[in-house]
Design a protein around this motif. Structure first.
Motif, PDB file in Angstrom:
ATOM      1  N   VAL A 191      29.038  67.528  13.428  1.00 34.99           N
ATOM      2  CA  VAL A 191      27.754  67.649  11.918  1.00 34.99           C
ATOM      3  C   VAL A 191      26.824  67.043  12.085  1.00 34.99           C
ATOM      4  CG1 VAL A 191      27.773  67.626   9.860  1.00 34.99           C
ATOM      5  CG2 VAL A 191      29.954  68.310  10.594  1.00 34.99           C
ATOM      6  N   PRO A 192      27.248  65.815  12.513  1.00 35.99           N
ATOM      7  CA  PRO A 192      25.991  65.214  12.446  1.00 35.99           C
ATOM      8  C   PRO A 192      25.147  65.296  13.479  1.00 35.99           C
ATOM      9  CG  PRO A 192      27.866  63.626  13.048  1.00 35.99           C
ATOM     10  CD  PRO A 192      28.365  65.328  12.211  1.00 35.99           C
ATOM     11  N   LEU A 193      25.947  65.842  14.173  1.00 33.59           N
ATOM     12  CA  LEU A 193      25.069  66.448  15.933  1.00 33.59           C
ATOM     13  C   LEU A 193      23.702  67.226  15.861  1.00 33.59           C
ATOM     14  CD1 LEU A 193      27.641  65.762  18.636  1.00 33.59           C
ATOM     15  CD2 LEU A 193      25.523  64.768  18.132  1.00 33.59           C
ATOM     16  N   LYS A 194      24.738  68.068  15.177  1.00 35.81           N
ATOM     17  CA  LYS A 194      24.270  69.256  14.774  1.00 35.81           C
ATOM     18  C   LYS A 194      22.737  69.144  13.700  1.00 35.81           C
ATOM     19  CE  LYS A 194      24.430  73.087  11.752  1.00 35.81           C
ATOM     20  NZ  LYS A 194      25.582  73.855  11.133  1.00 35.81           N
ATOM     21  N   MET A 195      23.114  67.871  12.959  1.00 32.09           N
ATOM     22  CA  MET A 195      21.924  67.896  11.580  1.00 32.09           C
ATOM     23  C   MET A 195      20.672  66.796  12.330  1.00 32.09           C
ATOM     24  SD  MET A 195      24.438  66.548   8.753  1.00 32.09           S
ATOM     25  CE  MET A 195      22.808  66.364   7.771  1.00 32.09           C
ATOM     26  N   ASP A 196      21.214  66.270  13.484  1.00 32.11           N
ATOM     27  CA  ASP A 196      20.394  65.527  14.221  1.00 32.11           C
ATOM     28  C   ASP A 196      19.732  66.326  15.111  1.00 32.11           C
ATOM     29  OD1 ASP A 196      21.104  62.853  12.720  1.00 32.11           O
ATOM     30  OD2 ASP A 196      22.289  62.326  13.584  1.00 32.11           O
ATOM     31  N   ALA A 197      19.484  67.392  15.533  1.00 36.72           N
ATOM     32  CA  ALA A 197      18.802  68.167  15.969  1.00 36.72           C
ATOM     33  C   ALA A 197      17.274  68.447  15.576  1.00 36.72           C
ATOM     34  CB  ALA A 197      19.163  69.519  16.406  1.00 36.72           C
ATOM     35  N   TYR A 198      17.425  67.939  14.000  1.00 35.87           N
ATOM     36  CA  TYR A 198      15.922  68.350  12.807  1.00 35.87           C
ATOM     37  C   TYR A 198      15.139  67.028  13.295  1.00 35.87           C
ATOM     38  CZ  TYR A 198      13.142  69.962   9.452  1.00 35.87           C
ATOM     39  OH  TYR A 198      11.966  70.319   8.893  1.00 35.87           O
ATOM     40  N   ALA A 199      15.705  66.067  14.091  1.00 38.19           N
ATOM     41  CA  ALA A 199      14.804  64.971  14.156  1.00 38.19           C
ATOM     42  C   ALA A 199      13.940  65.192  15.672  1.00 38.19           C
ATOM     43  CB  ALA A 199      15.526  64.020  14.187  1.00 38.19           C
ATOM     44  N   PHE A 200      13.956  65.861  16.096  1.00 42.59           N
ATOM     45  CA  PHE A 200      13.559  66.152  17.296  1.00 42.59           C
ATOM     46  C   PHE A 200      12.904  67.560  17.165  1.00 42.59           C
ATOM     47  CE2 PHE A 200      16.870  64.383  18.393  1.00 42.59           C
ATOM     48  CZ  PHE A 200      16.479  62.721  19.173  1.00 42.59           C
ATOM     49  N   GLU A 201      11.275  67.315  17.993  1.00 35.95           N
ATOM     50  CA  GLU A 201      10.811  68.312  18.135  1.00 35.95           C
ATOM     51  C   GLU A 201      10.157  69.257  19.384  1.00 35.95           C
ATOM     52  OE1 GLU A 201       7.380  66.589  15.941  1.00 35.95           O
ATOM     53  OE2 GLU A 201       8.053  66.827  14.082  1.00 35.95           O
ATOM     54  N   ASN A 203       7.145  70.748  21.755  1.00 37.04           N
ATOM     55  CA  ASN A 203       5.659  70.749  22.197  1.00 37.04           C
ATOM     56  C   ASN A 203       5.753  71.903  23.059  1.00 37.04           C
ATOM     57  OD1 ASN A 203       5.887  69.587  24.657  1.00 37.04           O
ATOM     58  ND2 ASN A 203       5.172  68.200  24.162  1.00 37.04           N
ATOM     59  N   GLY A 204       4.198  71.722  23.333  1.00 36.49           N
ATOM     60  CA  GLY A 204       3.611  73.414  23.394  1.00 36.49           C
ATOM     61  C   GLY A 204       3.593  73.869  25.175  1.00 36.49           C
ATOM     62  N   ASN A 205       4.055  72.476  25.640  1.00 35.49           N
ATOM     63  CA  ASN A 205       4.580  72.706  27.119  1.00 35.49           C
ATOM     64  C   ASN A 205       6.373  72.613  26.915  1.00 35.49           C
ATOM     65  OD1 ASN A 205       2.342  72.547  28.051  1.00 35.49           O
ATOM     66  ND2 ASN A 205       2.257  70.143  27.672  1.00 35.49           N
ATOM     67  N   GLY A 206       6.826  72.449  26.430  1.00 31.62           N
ATOM     68  CA  GLY A 206       8.704  72.237  26.069  1.00 31.62           C
ATOM     69  C   GLY A 206       8.838  71.091  26.435  1.00 31.62           C
ATOM     70  N   LYS A 207       8.513  70.046  26.088  1.00 34.40           N
ATOM     71  CA  LYS A 207       9.306  68.352  26.184  1.00 34.40           C
ATOM     72  C   LYS A 207       9.537  68.453  25.086  1.00 34.40           C
ATOM     73  CE  LYS A 207       9.362  64.496  27.272  1.00 34.40           C
ATOM     74  NZ  LYS A 207      10.440  63.650  28.354  1.00 34.40           N
ATOM     75  N   ILE A 208      10.173  67.789  24.870  1.00 35.78           N
ATOM     76  CA  ILE A 208      11.517  67.561  23.475  1.00 35.78           C
ATOM     77  C   ILE A 208      10.896  66.217  23.009  1.00 35.78           C
ATOM     78  CG2 ILE A 208      13.478  66.834  22.191  1.00 35.78           C
ATOM     79  CD1 ILE A 208      14.827  69.233  24.207  1.00 35.78           C
ATOM     80  N   THR A 209      10.425  66.140  21.752  1.00 38.28           N
ATOM     81  CA  THR A 209       9.819  64.226  21.393  1.00 38.28           C
ATOM     82  C   THR A 209      10.495  64.210  19.991  1.00 38.28           C
ATOM     83  OG1 THR A 209       8.581  65.075  20.288  1.00 38.28           O
ATOM     84  CG2 THR A 209       8.077  64.859  22.879  1.00 38.28           C
ATOM     85  N   GLU A 231      19.812  65.528  28.353  1.00 34.83           N
ATOM     86  CA  GLU A 231      20.639  67.279  29.354  1.00 34.83           C
ATOM     87  C   GLU A 231      20.126  67.799  28.341  1.00 34.83           C
ATOM     88  OE1 GLU A 231      22.632  63.906  28.792  1.00 34.83           O
ATOM     89  OE2 GLU A 231      23.711  63.354  30.354  1.00 34.83           O
ATOM     90  N   LEU A 232      19.796  68.215  27.037  1.00 35.21           N
ATOM     91  CA  LEU A 232      19.302  68.862  26.353  1.00 35.21           C
ATOM     92  C   LEU A 232      18.092  69.757  26.859  1.00 35.21           C
ATOM     93  CD1 LEU A 232      19.873  69.916  23.315  1.00 35.21           C
ATOM     94  CD2 LEU A 232      18.501  68.535  22.926  1.00 35.21           C
ATOM     95  N   GLN A 233      17.021  67.733  27.839  1.00 44.07           N
ATOM     96  CA  GLN A 233      15.393  69.141  28.006  1.00 44.07           C
ATOM     97  C   GLN A 233      16.049  69.344  29.334  1.00 44.07           C
ATOM     98  OE1 GLN A 233      12.106  67.716  27.183  1.00 44.07           O
ATOM     99  NE2 GLN A 233      12.127  69.440  28.186  1.00 44.07           N
ATOM    100  N   SER A 234      17.460  69.275  30.087  1.00 40.31           N
ATOM    101  CA  SER A 234      17.226  69.760  30.772  1.00 40.31           C
ATOM    102  C   SER A 234      17.763  71.220  31.622  1.00 40.31           C
ATOM    103  CB  SER A 234      18.390  68.820  31.916  1.00 40.31           C
ATOM    104  OG  SER A 234      18.816  69.868  33.347  1.00 40.31           O
ATOM    105  N   PHE A 235      18.702  70.836  30.358  1.00 44.25           N
ATOM    106  CA  PHE A 235      19.609  73.034  30.022  1.00 44.25           C
ATOM    107  C   PHE A 235      18.108  73.854  29.647  1.00 44.25           C
ATOM    108  CE2 PHE A 235      20.931  76.364  26.653  1.00 44.25           C
ATOM    109  CZ  PHE A 235      21.785  76.503  27.952  1.00 44.25           C
ATOM    110  N   SER A 236      17.128  73.123  28.364  1.00 44.22           N
ATOM    111  CA  SER A 236      15.753  74.207  28.029  1.00 44.22           C
ATOM    112  C   SER A 236      15.142  74.254  28.959  1.00 44.22           C
ATOM    113  CB  SER A 236      15.348  72.772  27.447  1.00 44.22           C
ATOM    114  OG  SER A 236      13.922  73.810  26.473  1.00 44.22           O
ATOM    115  N   ASP A 237      14.838  73.241  30.381  1.00 43.52           N
ATOM    116  CA  ASP A 237      14.443  73.757  30.673  1.00 43.52           C
ATOM    117  C   ASP A 237      14.448  74.835  32.053  1.00 43.52           C
ATOM    118  OD1 ASP A 237      11.714  72.095  29.979  1.00 43.52           O
ATOM    119  OD2 ASP A 237      12.983  70.445  31.032  1.00 43.52           O
TER     120      ASP A 237
END
Length: 466
Positions: A191-201, A203-209, A231-237
């Motif tokens: 549950v906290p993992l899913k919620m904490d995803a909202y604390a990241f954005e 950008n237009g280049n696909g970079k998670i910040t 690992e999240l960034q790697s999966f997205s890319d």
């Protein structure tokens, strides 16, 4: 050649010498428990020998905090101070070594609302399917646990089929495996993992910040998803997630529009604000994924004189039985239950925490077996007085909302539906009795009385029926 061998042996000796100086924790299982201050987190830590070091961050409010890692056969304890690091080694099954480190970090607010944010959000409501939030829900859908028929992921939609077609080839990525370990070990740690995803954005280049507003969303002291970031960034890319998200923008907007126009969101916010006048919020957010199933949660923040309530929910897909049993007007009210039963926690939880009720509630819920069936969700997830009381109130309020907004001819059937689910399926043994009492005193309340005004009677009922 001899020189290379000698150098290798020398490095090995140095490495082993360094390792021998570090404290060692032995384990025969992959997941560890962590006692973080006075809070025990079951199966919180997955041993990872590839990440060097694998870092656990804990926030420090005072001079120090005791942190203990606990395995099935061993434990290790550190007196952790802010700005300090505490390395140790976890030895798994007497062969694999994982270099691990505890970092003490200074406590910072979960959210920081600056003047610009306050101006743009004050007295407004928002409904969102955020990018990184959806990314994590897609990853959850790819796990072995998420593929099961357990309600975690909504599967009977075209969108779910599209997700599998696009992302199934990436089901063995490290972040999917890590998420699977969390789900298999302890569902509530998800549950906290899913919620904490909202604390990241993103950008237009696909970079998670990191969000400029939120450090974390969960009620704990650290962002639980932060260690997954690489690992999240790697999966997205690799998967082309951002392209998938953009191609589905119109679908997301359609679901957001339904939430805004058909659920009665503004109405329920006004209703809750009226009945709980001491818990006023400047802004509300509904955050959801089209994939999310039966795990919902709530969060609320106060910073810089600004208060925000969040409901992390799923989309109100209707089932065939409901469409047969209820009118369109009744279904519109019923559809709102998903978000209402999370938003109301932002009101009932602070109300129930008031000092005047604490002794009475502790006494009333001293034996939780009176209220909850151990083998059902009530006994598994609501195993303290505060949580148990608030969940009784949660669905009790849903019945009261039916009285005010549902068609009169269908109120009885809607309320009976709630009572059956809470008592028989979720395991709240006395919900039916409590609900009928709550309905009675609500109907008979004096003009101008709020639900908050009825709390002394409500708390006394629990004391009398323990």
């Amino acid at each position: 050649m001899k020189r290379s061998i000698s150098l290798f042996l020398l490095l090995t000796v140095i490495t082993n010498s360094f390792a021998q100086k570090l404290p060692v924790l032995k384990s025969n299982r992959l997941s560890l428990d962590i006692r973080d201050g006075d809070k025990l987190r079951k199966n919180r830590w997955n041993i990872d020998s590839k990440t060097k070091p694998d870092i656990f961050e804990t926030t420090i409010d005072k001079k120090y905090k005791w942190v203990t890692f606990i395995s099935d056969v061993d434990s290790i304890r550190f007196k952790v101070k802010a700005g300090k690091s505490y390395p140790f080694i976890v030895v798994l099954n007497e062969k694999d070594s994982a270099y691990t480190r505890i970092d003490g970090i200074k406590n910072i607010p979960g959210a920081q609302f600056n003047r610009r944010y306050v101006t743009s959000h004050d007295q407004k409501s928002f409904v969102e399917i955020p990018q990184v939030y959806e990314l994590f829900n897609i990853i959850s859908a790819l796990t072995a646990y998420g593929r099961k028929d357990n309600g975690l992921i909504i599967k009977n939609t075209k969108y779910y089929e599209q997700v599998l077609q696009w992302f199934d080839a990436y089901k063995d990525e490290p972040v999917v495996k890590k998420t699977e370990q969390i789900l298999a070990g302890n569902l509530m740690a998800f549950v906290p993992l899913k919620m904490d995803a909202y604390a990241f954005e993103m950008n237009g280049n696909g970079k998670i910040t990191q969000s400029k507003v939120y450090d974390r969303i969960n009620t704990g002291r650290v962002n639980t998803l932060k260690p997954f970031l690489a690992e999240l960034q790697s999966f997205s890319d690799k998967s082309g997630f951002q392209r998938f998200y953009k191609e589905n923008t119109s679908f997301y907007n359609d679901q957001i529009r339904i939430y805004k126009d058909s659920i009665g969101l503004q109405e329920m916010q006004k209703w809750l604000t009226y009945h709980f006048p001491s818990a006023k919020y400047n802004s509300f957010k509904v955050i959801f994924s089209p994939l999310a199933g039966n795990i919902q949660s709530a969060a609320w923040f106060e910073n810089n004189g600004f208060k925000e309530a969040q409901a992390h929910v799923n989309f109100p897909y209707r089932n065939i039985e409901d469409e047969k049993d209820f009118s369109v007007a009744a279904l519109k009210v019923k559809d709102g239950n998903i978000v209402f039963t999370e938003l109301n926690h932002s009101f009932i939880n602070p109300e129930g925490k008031k000092p005047s009720y604490q002794k009475s509630l502790a006494k009333a819920f001293s034996d939780l077996s009176v209220w909850n069936e151990k083998t059902k969700p009530a006994g598994q997830y609501y195993n303290n007085a505060y949580a148990c009381f608030n969940e009784y109130m949660n669905w009790g309020l849903t019945s009261l909302r039916y009285l005010d907004y549902a068609p009169a001819a269908e109120q009885g059937k809607l309320i009976a539906n709630i009572e059956k689910k809470q008592s028989e399926i979720r395991g709240f043994k006395k919900f039916g009795l409590f609900n009928q009492y709550l309905i009675k005193i609500y109907r008979n309340r004096a003009k101008g009385q709020t639900i908050a005004d009825l709390y002394p009677l409500i708390v006394k009922w629990f004391e009398d029926n323990k």
